[in-house]
Design an enzyme around this catalytic site. Structure first.
Site: not given
Lengths: 339, 339, 339
Positions: C214, C25
């Site tokens: 996920d 991320n």
């Protein structure tokens, strides 16, 4: 049967990966470039790890040379490639990694040697990429091994110096068109259509083509104004001909028109089959992309004017200007209607 | 503000995806091409699904036209793009999908309209890609909606016919060099260096460069012999200059030498920064790749001879021949030593 | 310091990979889905290899269950993830693979245990995907080891039978829900299954599905708390139905329960073929993911409470709370046992 293996140490590494459709050509042969990329990943990890085993600056191992390497047998989709990397020589400021690639067919258990390679790395400081740090010495199995390594080191050092001279000499003064001309920013890319680009029909998804077109147009725009550029709009695109799996796609972009704050780029997509002789090259798609140039706050910047050369470019410029004015008029009309 | 969402039906679809570093340029703006690709994916799914709701041939929706579309605001890494696709018109053999892209900043909750697009698809039979199947009609909210759709349909139909004529007319007879010359198979690609190509230093991994080099060399080889080709070996490669994130890499491949069963391709890698004006273009790497041509049983095939044109090509051919003979002699010597 | 390692056999495997920007991320935490995908790749290779060590039908190991797994510490860009997979139990028609993930910082030499997982596979014949072939038995280090394995086998068999029944309809959230409600953060993504998502059988790799799950769960969690979030654990996942190439997968995530410092997200995977009439939409997988919210020093942050609306949501909240308390009690018991 089993894969026997020496215990791994800081100067040794194994990695493996299942070969997928996207790693191979349409007949199922894994591309040599995929193997080379895995080899280098293993070398980079083992080299970086080794160079950071001593105190001092943290560093990354940067590849400076790959020795001649042969692809001993083809690797196929569904096989597992095992890459083993070992540090086999260290000088004060460089190290050699020897890498071996075994391809394993997990359905039959068969294994074959696919590649052997030797790579040279130098450690570059993380703080200052120009600074080469020192390489901790390794222990050799015997004096002969060390002596052999030294010979390889001297040989490659010599050759690197030689080719360095040659590469800088040979580079032709780029046939550089003047900046801000159409020729200066014109760009092309070729793309081999892979399985993931395609539908169940084995024809390229329209979205994949548009992504390539935008990529080329973006490079043209960035070359013209050397700034951060973004897509502002795309003209209507017609997809006249389909593009089949296994084709090579050539995507070319060239500036047609430039206003104060925008650039119009014509993008042409040509496809040709590599294997079917009969088909030849054909124009599959073409479109006009409009880009704008942005500053750090995402505000539009002025765009350098386009230097036109010849009648063809002039004609295309006028046509682009007409499209620009028409679309501007339409935007104004839309705005008024909404008020 | 909110993402309003009607209950999903066969003729409507929502998808979302987190924007990743590789989707964007170095300043963080998501490439327009990524948005276009998502739009088309949504359109293709909803179109294909709708066309298969009736009995009859199974089919895939093939994109034939995208209407002019504007990028209303930039999208950034870390935002979530929501794509909504609805079928808004059906004719007997085509359908219109309207797509809306909202970008949501999941850290602040802010949402903005990034793009609106309209795409036209035709259903192609899975059994025979040339056969266009029939499109089941949709129900319209009102007669006006249907009438508006019909107008859009007529307008795009007209324009497609027009540009079809134009595209076929405009395409210049390709300035085609003779087959089997160096110029015929010479190929180039450009690649914008993304974050996943780079080390922690923000310099390109050597393995990424080698993969691109092999890709271009493979296309050159395939263009020369129109068969299945594989990498046989790579000469020593020296990495003289590093390539930084955000650069554009131009990789060019050209045939230098051809023997009975192998092709030598010189691959040149030039890098240039798009944003830092001072740097200019420089030669980063060069190498010789050797490819062979294979038949269906992975047996080597003869390679068509190379037609040489001019002194430069002749010189490069002689040099390639010397490398070929030297490497052949070395292989023989190695074999004898092993016996 | 060195990574000590048992010599690899047919029933054991190591793979490693450098973590890249696209694996993480924007704060640099590697997505849990990337780890799950690597775990499954290792399990699939070692399982398939083992099941083909005997004569008879060639087969592929298909994932049928992943036991509850915890993400013990975050992994970052630039680290190397080492995945070790060992076959730890075999029944007549299934096998258990235990997998360990170590994250190595190659700059500092630091290593940490990132994940431990247990996966169950069944071998499907390459000729007929519905035929389950026999699994060659492994040798156990001791009778206790075998007995423990048998207990795990019986337990998971029971649980798989139970969960098979429970499948629930997904209701789309109301237009413009209030912040911190279930509807506000509920998210869906769709994915068209491509060739590189699939095994040689043309069925989706379990790891690909888990990565998508996920991804959706991460978007739900981020929408709920507007911060940097990471996967903390995944409940046992059962793979009831296979997903074929060319299918569209819809992955939906919704909050079920929120504690002070964690969020439980139910993720449902529905698959539907775009072209095969008979098949319709079916529930392929479902699971519960737990996420936590982190500040800039990777310390856990409090999570906003969940606003519950209606009986259904209340019921799911209670069930989630029960799972939360049970897992907390188990963690405490494990800790006490270790002291």
């Amino acid at each position: 049967m089993s894969v026997t293996r020496a215990p791994e140490t800081a100067s040794s590494l194994q990695l493996c990966r299942l070969m997928r459709p996207d790693d191979a050509n349409i007949v199922g042969n894994v591309h040599g470039g995929i193997i080379l990329k895995m080899i280098e990943e293993a070398g980079c990890i083992v080299g970086t790890r080794h160079c950071n085993t001593q105190n001092g600056d943290r560093c990354l191992a940067a590849l400076v040379r790959v020795e001649k390497t042969e692809f001993l047998c083809p690797v196929f989709i569904g096989e597992v490639a095992h890459v083993t990397a070992d540090i086999t020589y260290t000088s004060k400021h460089s190290l050699e990694v020897q890498v071996k690639v075994m391809a394993e067919n997990i359905l039959t258990g068969a294994k074959k040697l696919a590649n052997k390679a030797a790579l040279w790395y130098v450690p570059c400081s993380l703080k200052n990429v120009e600074k080469i740090t020192e390489v901790p010495p390794i222990k050799y199995a015997s004096e002969e091994k060390e002596e052999e390594g030294r010979k390889r080191y001297e040989a490659q050092k010599m050759e690197r110096l030689e080719t360095k001279a040659r590469i800088e000499e040979v580079v032709p003064p780029p046939p550089s068109p003047e900046q801000h001309t159409v020729g200066f920013s014109q760009s092309s890319l070729i793309h081999l259509v892979g399985p993931s680009d395609c539908t169940l029909h084995d024809y390229v998804h329209g979205g994949v083509t548009m992504k390539l077109m935008d990529e080329v147009a973006g490079i043209v725009a960035a070359r013209h104004c050397n700034t951060n550029i973004v897509t502002a709009s795309v003209d209507a695109i017609n997809f006249h001909r389909k593009i089949k799996k296994g084709c090579v796609v050539t995507v070319t972009g060239r500036l047609t028109f430039v206003s104060n704050k925008s650039m119009e780029i014509e993008v042409l997509v040509d496809a040709s089959s590599l294997v079917q002789e009969d088909k030849g090259k054909y124009r599959a798609v073409s479109a006009f992309f409009t880009f704008i140039s942005l500053d750090k706050e995402n505000k539009p910047l002025p765009v350098p004017p386009l230097k036109i050369d010849g009648e063809e470019e002039q004609r295309r410029f006028e046509e682009g200007k007409a499209r620009y004015l028409q679309s501007k008029a339409k935007r104004l009309a839309d705005k008024e209607r909404q008020q």
